[in-house]
Motif scaffolding. Structure first.
Motif, PDB file in Angstrom:
ATOM      1  N   PHE A   3       0.833  -1.217   0.000  1.00  0.00           N
ATOM      2  CA  PHE A   3       0.000   0.000   0.000  1.00  0.00           C
ATOM      3  C   PHE A   3       0.862   1.259   0.000  1.00  0.00           C
ATOM      4  O   PHE A   3       0.502   2.255  -0.633  1.00  0.00           O
ATOM      5  N   TYR A  12      -3.587   5.239  -5.727  1.00  0.00           N
ATOM      6  CA  TYR A  12      -4.687   4.430  -5.177  1.00  0.00           C
ATOM      7  C   TYR A  12      -6.080   4.983  -5.540  1.00  0.00           C
ATOM      8  O   TYR A  12      -6.942   4.247  -6.013  1.00  0.00           O
ATOM      9  N   ASP A  44      -2.411  -0.246  14.034  1.00  0.00           N
ATOM     10  CA  ASP A  44      -2.856  -1.559  13.562  1.00  0.00           C
ATOM     11  C   ASP A  44      -4.367  -1.702  13.781  1.00  0.00           C
ATOM     12  O   ASP A  44      -4.853  -1.536  14.908  1.00  0.00           O
TER      13      ASP A  44
HETATM   14  C1  LIG Z   1      -7.770  -1.415   0.005  1.00  0.00           C
HETATM   15  S1  LIG Z   1      -7.191  -0.194   1.107  1.00  0.00           S
HETATM   16  C2  LIG Z   1      -8.685   0.577   1.667  1.00  0.00           C
HETATM   17  C3  LIG Z   1      -8.504   2.015   2.080  1.00  0.00           C
HETATM   18  C4  LIG Z   1      -9.766   2.756   2.464  1.00  0.00           C
HETATM   19  N1  LIG Z   1     -10.435   2.136   3.585  1.00  0.00           N
HETATM   20  C5  LIG Z   1     -10.744   2.907   1.311  1.00  0.00           C
HETATM   21  O1  LIG Z   1     -11.946   2.738   1.531  1.00  0.00           O
HETATM   22  O2  LIG Z   1     -10.307   3.235   0.194  1.00  0.00           O
HETATM   23  C6  LIG Z   1      -6.744  -1.175   2.513  1.00  0.00           C
HETATM   24  C7  LIG Z   1      -6.051  -0.347   3.566  1.00  0.00           C
HETATM   25  O3  LIG Z   1      -5.931  -1.135   4.742  1.00  0.00           O
HETATM   26  C8  LIG Z   1      -4.692  -0.860   5.342  1.00  0.00           C
HETATM   27  N2  LIG Z   1      -4.373  -1.987   6.230  1.00  0.00           N
HETATM   28  C9  LIG Z   1      -4.237  -3.291   5.915  1.00  0.00           C
HETATM   29  N3  LIG Z   1      -3.979  -4.018   7.024  1.00  0.00           N
HETATM   30  C10 LIG Z   1      -3.953  -3.142   8.063  1.00  0.00           C
HETATM   31  C11 LIG Z   1      -3.744  -3.276   9.463  1.00  0.00           C
HETATM   32  N4  LIG Z   1      -3.496  -4.459  10.027  1.00  0.00           N
HETATM   33  N5  LIG Z   1      -3.801  -2.170  10.233  1.00  0.00           N
HETATM   34  C12 LIG Z   1      -4.036  -0.953   9.665  1.00  0.00           C
HETATM   35  N6  LIG Z   1      -4.234  -0.764   8.357  1.00  0.00           N
HETATM   36  C13 LIG Z   1      -4.197  -1.842   7.557  1.00  0.00           C
HETATM   37  C14 LIG Z   1      -3.738  -0.655   4.174  1.00  0.00           C
HETATM   38  O4  LIG Z   1      -2.588   0.069   4.526  1.00  0.00           O
HETATM   39  C15 LIG Z   1      -4.633   0.108   3.188  1.00  0.00           C
HETATM   40  O5  LIG Z   1      -4.521   1.484   3.354  1.00  0.00           O
END
Ligand SMILES: C[S@@+](CC[C@H](N)C(=O)[O-])C[C@H]1O[C@@H](n2cnc3c(N)ncnc32)[C@H](O)[C@@H]1O
Length: 244
Positions: free
Chosen positions: A21, A28, A116
């Protein structure tokens, strides 16, 4: 023909996920709009509708990325009238989010922090709502995430999850396969993000059926659990209310 990966095989370790990411953060939002054929705004609005937002409320956007859901939520009230705590582990995604939020004039409503989604830095029962878009699929322990999101909610607070899905009807599945196997990889190749989009498609295919996700909600302590398909079932909203 490629065989389908299991739920565990389709997962990538959290550090790798974060780096992925970080790598796609600048593109994105554009990729989101192209791949969803411009529907992502509608999906986010629908998800926010389910949260029953009110002025004075405290909300978490778990895995907020570039802040699209946080913004959709904050726009429901005048600037500063509610608080959205956007949390993500990717610094680059948060940086993009910060820029968008300032541009939208909503910095008084949204705070961003690195963290997290499986260990939220908020007290038990301190939040009126938790929302999360396209994140659950990325997490190593999905049932544990729902337990954690339930923990920070007050009794009666709602949790709303937006997630990509494979349509259930065979007719729609045909169209979906053509789109995901031809159009999406082509786009990803053009934008030099092939690896991220192979992962995207594998993780959608391997994600458990809606009934299983609803069970995770119930086991986490949610009542009135519902799931709604959007755009021919290519996306689903899951929602539950904290009991007690
Ligand atoms: C597909 S993006 C979705 C972003 C946003 N919620 C949207 O609606 O566009 C997934 C996001 O989840 C975050 N992510 C994945 N695992 C995570 C974790 N364990 N803790 C925090 N963020 C996490 C990634 O960094 C990324 O920004």
């Amino acid at each position: 023909m490629k065989s389908q990966l299991s739920e565990q095989q389709a997962l990538i370790p959290p550090d790798e996920n974060r780096r992925m990411f970080d790598g796609i953060a600048r593109r994105y939002d554009l990729l989101n709009t192209i791949i969803s054929l411009g529907r992502d705004h509608v999906w986010r609005r629908e998800a926010v509708d389910r949260l029953q937002v009110r002025a004075g409320g405290q909300y978490v956007d778990a895995g907020c990325g570039t802040g699209a859901l946080s913004l959709a939520l904050a726009r429901r009230c005048p600037a500063g009238a509610l608080t959205v705590h956007g949390l993500d582990f990717s610094a680059a995604m948060l940086q993009e989010g910060g820029r968008r939020i300032t541009q939208a004039g909503l910095a008084a409503s949204i705070t961003l922090q690195q963290g997290d989604a499986l260990a939220l830095p908020f007290a038990n029962g301190s939040m009126d709502g938790v929302i999360s878009g396209f994140v659950l699929r990325n997490l190593s322990n999905r049932p544990a995430a729902l337990v954690e999101w339930c923990r920070v909610l007050r009794p009666g607070g709602r949790c709303v999850v937006l997630e990509l899905a494979v349509p259930e009807s065979w007719l729609m599945r045909g169209g979906y396969r053509i789109f995901t196997r031809l159009v999406v990889p082509g786009l990803a190749w053009l934008l030099s993000q092939r690896q991220a989009y192979v992962y995207l498609l594998d993780s959608i295919q391997a994600f458990p059926a809606p009934a299983v996700v609803c069970q995770w909600f119930e086991q986490a302590g949610f009542t009135d659990v519902q799931t709604t398909p959007l755009t021919f079932g290519s996306v689903r909203i899951y929602q539950g209310t904290k009991g007690g």
